[in-house]
Motif scaffolding. Structure first.
Motif, PDB file in Angstrom:
ATOM      1  N   ASN A 128       3.623 -17.174  40.495  1.00 50.94           N
ATOM      2  CA  ASN A 128       2.703 -16.376  40.839  1.00 50.94           C
ATOM      3  C   ASN A 128       2.144 -15.197  39.951  1.00 50.94           C
ATOM      4  N   GLY A 129       2.924 -15.196  38.650  1.00 46.97           N
ATOM      5  CA  GLY A 129       2.460 -14.343  37.566  1.00 46.97           C
ATOM      6  C   GLY A 129       3.154 -12.781  37.517  1.00 46.97           C
ATOM      7  N   TYR A 130       4.347 -12.777  38.206  1.00 48.68           N
ATOM      8  CA  TYR A 130       4.894 -11.568  38.199  1.00 48.68           C
ATOM      9  C   TYR A 130       6.092 -11.631  37.395  1.00 48.68           C
ATOM     10  N   ASP A 131       6.361 -10.304  36.599  1.00 47.49           N
ATOM     11  CA  ASP A 131       7.577 -10.062  35.997  1.00 47.49           C
ATOM     12  C   ASP A 131       8.630  -9.664  37.124  1.00 47.49           C
ATOM     13  N   VAL A 132       9.959 -10.222  36.846  1.00 52.38           N
ATOM     14  CA  VAL A 132      10.960 -10.221  37.687  1.00 52.38           C
ATOM     15  C   VAL A 132      12.113  -9.436  37.189  1.00 52.38           C
ATOM     16  N   ILE A 133      12.721  -8.434  37.942  1.00 55.55           N
ATOM     17  CA  ILE A 133      14.044  -7.390  37.749  1.00 55.55           C
ATOM     18  C   ILE A 133      14.528  -8.105  38.922  1.00 55.55           C
ATOM     19  N   ALA A 134      15.874  -8.863  38.495  1.00 59.99           N
ATOM     20  CA  ALA A 134      16.748  -9.338  39.545  1.00 59.99           C
ATOM     21  C   ALA A 134      17.819  -8.294  39.893  1.00 59.99           C
ATOM     22  N   SER A 135      18.322  -7.664  40.857  1.00 62.11           N
ATOM     23  CA  SER A 135      19.339  -6.823  41.061  1.00 62.11           C
ATOM     24  C   SER A 135      20.454  -7.309  42.125  1.00 62.11           C
ATOM     25  N   TYR A 136      21.589  -7.154  41.459  1.00 61.37           N
ATOM     26  CA  TYR A 136      22.829  -7.370  42.327  1.00 61.37           C
ATOM     27  C   TYR A 136      22.814  -6.251  43.475  1.00 61.37           C
ATOM     28  N   HIS A 137      22.963  -6.865  44.657  1.00 62.96           N
ATOM     29  CA  HIS A 137      22.838  -5.809  45.778  1.00 62.96           C
ATOM     30  C   HIS A 137      24.002  -6.228  47.007  1.00 62.96           C
ATOM     31  N   HIS A 138      25.284  -5.631  46.790  1.00 68.89           N
ATOM     32  CA  HIS A 138      26.095  -5.897  47.609  1.00 68.89           C
ATOM     33  C   HIS A 138      26.294  -4.509  48.461  1.00 68.89           C
ATOM     34  N   TYR A 139      25.650  -4.558  49.600  1.00 66.46           N
ATOM     35  CA  TYR A 139      25.511  -3.285  50.404  1.00 66.46           C
ATOM     36  C   TYR A 139      26.876  -2.699  50.728  1.00 66.46           C
ATOM     37  N   PRO A 140      28.001  -3.289  50.985  1.00 67.68           N
ATOM     38  CA  PRO A 140      29.298  -2.173  51.365  1.00 67.68           C
ATOM     39  C   PRO A 140      29.271  -1.608  49.950  1.00 67.68           C
ATOM     40  N   ASP A 141      29.164  -1.936  48.795  1.00 63.86           N
ATOM     41  CA  ASP A 141      29.267  -1.474  47.621  1.00 63.86           C
ATOM     42  C   ASP A 141      28.400  -0.476  46.909  1.00 63.86           C
ATOM     43  N   ASN A 142      27.276  -0.384  47.630  1.00 67.70           N
ATOM     44  CA  ASN A 142      26.224   0.772  47.296  1.00 67.70           C
ATOM     45  C   ASN A 142      26.888   2.245  47.300  1.00 67.70           C
ATOM     46  N   GLY A 143      26.811   2.939  46.035  1.00 64.76           N
ATOM     47  CA  GLY A 143      27.174   4.207  46.155  1.00 64.76           C
ATOM     48  C   GLY A 143      28.914   4.149  45.718  1.00 64.76           C
ATOM     49  N   ALA A 144      29.611   2.928  45.581  1.00 59.97           N
ATOM     50  CA  ALA A 144      30.992   2.706  45.463  1.00 59.97           C
ATOM     51  C   ALA A 144      31.240   3.714  43.935  1.00 59.97           C
TER      52      ALA A 144
END
Length: 592
Positions: A128-144
């Motif tokens: 669809n023409g978008y540039d993609v930033i892909a982020s690893y997101h393991h919610y228990p480790d946010n702010g680890a």
């Protein structure tokens, strides 16, 4: 998008809800000098191989990213990853150039989505023409605060990067919001040096890697200091901005000037997330921070297109995936303008389009066709129209279309219809309205007809008796045995389902079987196997009538079809295992 303070944990793993609740801990302050270099033009033009380091702009062979403003998506926690993501709506808003997709890692078995799902999301965005930033997101480790989860993220990228990028390119966001407010610059640099080295040596990726500031994306001073100790020069510094933002390093709410220390490093920077979370504490003027980032030339990525599970969700597209997995089209939510007004290089367009005019209607029993004269918009242009029924959004049509048909209405009923124009900035015109009354249902069967069932709840469908007093039933539908309401039997099928009603008498005196029905899509006769009196064939083979989205009679000439009408135990069966998916509504079955 995840912020929790050191004393409070407020997440919802079962739904993937993302919340913010930030306290205001203290820490001694430290300041860096600000440079005047603008990053936006550099970041958007990095494809030429320009890489930035702490001492200024240099030239290397590394390949950079090229992207502009955009939105975040968080699909991992919803609909087994199968939901449509809403590209049709997104494509109507040109200020959205980039999508940041948060991917919950599959290896923890905490979500049912797979890397095939993640690859589809990435590929669709690219298509669809978008540039993609892909982020690893393991919610228990946010702010680890410890380095282990960041290293796990790096190893996850080593395991999955090549597969995810077989058909599309991405910019890696190493991990969403690693590090709490206590992580020092030394600790941050040490953890990132190991993780970055793992990725660089483990996969064929030499592009820029997005690094979120510690403290849930808010500790700008710590990240700025850490860049002087990180060995990798191909980085993008990312800040996350919400009303609850807090910069512990300087012991105050996140403020516009806090971005200057990152801008002075010479590394390209962006706002990786921003939004106005209604339930968060006040303190940070999030709009001022975002506006300052734009003045520095940073791209800004809003939260969220869809997938935010807060109590008051920050989702730009409606319906929210947590409420509906089957949506094939989306409309803009009340929250949409909060994000979209901040996207793009031009000054915000706050002027709504003109009101559509010249509404005319043509009514049927259960439909109203509506036409209008186009609206105009001098700034971002009209991108779509929202058609409303009695004040509620019915559906949208793209700009250039000035007509629509509303289906599923009740005969002899007056409705208020409206048309609202929406421009490229999300501004909505005043609604143009009119009233229309559907016509009467004049399809009462002749007195000589034999009504098998008219689904009027007498006898009720749940009693498994039709109007002849014989057995009837159904099963294996998406809505189980079907539902009867208001004189309509509704059968929702997805390559499955059976319906049967017993006639149990000689019907030689009747020539025609008539089913009055409609389909959600039209053309459902090819999805249904007709089984009656020794004849088994697709319904479309025994009738000249079509199933439409309005109630119509579908007639079957029994003699021409070869149906044995003398069978004293005669049933009518309909089989839905033909590979189709739709909804069929039946209001009457009769013999004439």
């Amino acid at each position: 998008m995840q912020q929790t303070n050191p004393n409070t944990s407020d997440t919802s793993p079962s739904t993937g809800a993302t919340t913010k609740n930030q306290s205001e801990p203290t820490k001694a302050s430290c300041h860096f000098a600000r440079a005047s270099t603008s990053r936006r033009s550099v970041l958007k033009g990095m494809a030429g191989g320009v890489v930035l380091g702490f001492t200024g702009i240099g030239s290397t062979s590394a390949t950079g990213a090229s992207f502009g403003d955009g939105v975040n998506l968080q699909p991992s926690y919803f609909c087994s990853g199968d939901q449509q993501l809403g590209w049709g709506l997104m494509n109507q808003y040109p200020a959205i150039q980039t999508v940041r997709i948060e991917i919950e890692p599959f290896s923890f078995d905490e979500v049912v989505t797979t890397r095939d799902d993640a690859k589809r999301w990435i590929d669709e965005a690219t298509t669809n023409g978008y540039d993609v930033i892909a982020s690893y997101h393991h919610y228990p480790d946010n702010g680890a605060p410890d380095a282990g989860p960041l290293q796990s993220a790096a190893e996850w990228w080593v395991d999955h990067y090549d597969y995810l990028t077989q058909d599309s390119s991405i910019t890696i966001n190493l991990m969403n919001e690693w590090g709490d407010h206590t992580v020092t610059a030394d600790q941050y640099a040490s953890a990132y040096n190991e993780a970055l080295s793992t990725i660089r040596s483990g996969v064929g990726y030499d592009g820029p890697i997005v690094c979120d500031a510690p403290g849930w994306g808010q500790e700008t001073h710590r990240l700025a200091e850490a860049t002087t100790m990180i060995d990798d020069s191909n980085l993008i510094c990312s800040v996350h901005v919400y009303p609850s933002g807090w910069n512990q390093h300087v012991n105050e709410a996140l403020s516009p000037s806090h971005l200057d220390v990152l801008d002075a490093t010479g590394y390209p920077c962006l706002i990786g997330e921003f939004g106005n979370w209604a339930a968060s504490s006040s303190g940070t003027d999030w709009e001022a921070v975002v506006d300052h980032a734009k003045s520095l030339g940073w791209p800004v990525i809003g939260w969220a297109w869809n997938g935010d599970g807060s109590d008051e969700p920050m989702n730009m597209a409606d319906p929210y995936w947590g409420d509906s997995c089957s949506a094939s089209s989306y409309t803009t939510s009340d929250y949409f303008d909060v994000v979209y007004a901040k996207l793009g290089d031009s000054p915000a367009d706050t002027t709504p389009p003109t009101e559509p005019s010249g509404l005319t209607t043509t009514t049927g029993e259960t439909t109203v066709a509506i036409d209008w004269t186009p609206a105009t918009d001098a700034e971002t242009g009209v991108v779509q129209y929202v058609v409303t029924v009695d004040g509620s959004n019915e559906h949208t049509v793209p700009a250039g279309t000035t007509s629509s048909t509303i289906t599923g209405l009740t005969p002899e009923t007056t409705y208020q219809l409206g048309v609202v124009a929406v421009d490229g900035a999300g501004n909505q015109s005043s609604p143009a309205t009119t009233t229309a009354t559907t016509v009467a249902d004049d399809t009462d069967p002749p007195a000589s007809a034999l009504v098998i069932d008219n689904f009027d709840d007498d006898p009720g469908w749940s009693t498994n008796r039709n109007d002849l007093g014989q057995w009837c039933g159904a099963g294996s539908f998406v809505n189980d045995a079907g539902t009867e309401s208001g004189g309509v039997l509704t059968l929702v099928y997805d390559n499955g389902g059976w319906f049967q009603t017993q006639i149990n008498r000689d019907i030689s005196n009747y020539a025609t079987l008539i089913m009055r029905l409609r389909g959600a899509n039209g053309g459902e006769a090819d999805d249904i196997l007709f089984d009656m009196g020794g004849v088994q064939t697709l319904l479309s083979n025994v009738t000249d009538d079509s199933i439409t989205t309005d109630f119509t009679d579908v007639a079957i000439d029994l003699e021409a079809a070869g149906v044995d009408r003398t069978d004293s135990s005669l049933p009518l069966r309909l089989n839905f295992w033909q590979g189709g998916m739709s909804t069929l509504e039946i209001t009457e079955i009769r013999l004439e």
